[in-house]
Design an enzyme around this catalytic site. Sequence first.
Site, PDB file in Angstrom:
ATOM      1  N   ASP A 194      58.971  38.723  34.744  1.00 27.85           N
ATOM      2  CA  ASP A 194      57.773  39.096  35.318  1.00 27.85           C
ATOM      3  C   ASP A 194      57.289  38.023  36.204  1.00 27.85           C
ATOM      4  O   ASP A 194      57.632  36.846  36.073  1.00 27.85           O
ATOM      5  CB  ASP A 194      56.582  39.459  34.226  1.00 27.85           C
ATOM      6  CG  ASP A 194      57.083  40.711  33.791  1.00 27.85           C
ATOM      7  OD1 ASP A 194      57.719  41.554  34.192  1.00 27.85           O
ATOM      8  OD2 ASP A 194      56.357  41.242  32.418  1.00 27.85           O
ATOM      9  N   LYS A 216      55.101  42.257  38.844  1.00 28.43           N
ATOM     10  CA  LYS A 216      54.018  43.006  39.589  1.00 28.43           C
ATOM     11  C   LYS A 216      52.839  42.218  39.630  1.00 28.43           C
ATOM     12  O   LYS A 216      52.444  41.327  39.054  1.00 28.43           O
ATOM     13  CB  LYS A 216      53.833  44.338  38.798  1.00 28.43           C
ATOM     14  CG  LYS A 216      55.050  45.113  38.464  1.00 28.43           C
ATOM     15  CD  LYS A 216      54.545  46.311  37.823  1.00 28.43           C
ATOM     16  CE  LYS A 216      55.966  47.415  37.281  1.00 28.43           C
ATOM     17  NZ  LYS A 216      56.661  46.668  36.572  1.00 28.43           N
TER      18      LYS A 216
END
Length: 411
Positions: A194, A216
């Site tokens: 991530d 994201k």
Amino acid sequence: MTTLVGLDLAGRRVVVVGAGHVGMRRTRRFLEDGARVLLVDPSPTDEARRVASHGDVELRARPVRPEDLDGAWLVVAATDDRDLNARVAGWAEAGRTWCVNASDGLSGSAKVAASSTHGDLRVGVVSNGPADSRRVAAVRDALGWYVEAGQVDLRRHRRRTGRVVLVGSGPGAAGLVTTAGREALATADVVVTDRLGATWLLEQLPEDVEVVDVGKSPTNHPVPQHEINRLLVEHASAGRTVVRFKGGDPYLFGRGGEEVHACRAAGIPVEVVPGVTSAFSVPALAGIPVTQRGVATSVLVASGHAGAEPATTAALLAGATVVLLMAVSSLPEICAAALADGVDPELPVAVIERGSTVDERVSRATIGTAARVMAAAGVRAPAIVVLGLVAAEGFLDDEVCATPVREAADV
């Protein structure tokens, strides 16, 4: 010269003679290894009796006899009588059973290594000469620290079945990454990461470790979840160790459950290394206790993506602390709903941006002013929102912390 050999004692009989400090220390070690322990001592300590009361240790409260060693894979002579220890070692030698003589570490046929465990590896140190427990422990600790700090490449060189490890990397601060997390990262052939959490650790990986960034942001989702699941399964199916490196904790709004399900459905071995969640650690670092005796005795953690949920308002009305993740854009809606349902407009609100990092910033407001204050301050994600009495500025300096409003029983 001592040869280091790893013994698998799980389900096998180990006899410990002497229930003193050394004997009990060895007994606890063997229990952790899954051994069936027989403890023999004519005057067992209260500790020995307590351990035996759980049923995983057989205790014989009498002097040791040669037949006590029958069927043993390993014997430890740990009484305070050197002559008795020597006799026990002699019985073991006659029966061709490995024996540790705790008196001197020389006359027995085996030694117990000072060891540390790191995932599926165990590092052990023994003396070649007379026993020197402090010396070998110091070397063990130094080696263990080196491994735990991620300084050793722990990747498997002999091809085995691929696997996936979900690792929670905490909110981002160096000291908040768990030892187990760093060790798991050192085993990775592939890291699927991530954008949040301790991503700086990736810079320390060997150059041939493949790093796949699927991070994201609130307005950018370049890799959908089903594609992340496919990547994990594909790499593990090729025999690789895949670390899914996630901010915070994998199971707290991290979609860890979906990823574990995808791996299990594909028959891929998968495990989870929990992480320090930002929901509690970031407020704590900012001086906000999410619970406080007599003030807030429960806490609700919710996702801002869900918007103004009834559970959030109900928790605030009940006096609980509410911690919101991913809620910067939805905070005005959530505060408006709380006000409409009767929440006190003066209830404190704190928003902590980039918590645990050098760029951390804390903004304060109330339910009634939060939308305006946060907009004026230009608050941006990533941020943690705390709503409740504990979010007031200077709360821990207030007299209410020393003398709770509602006295609660100590737990």
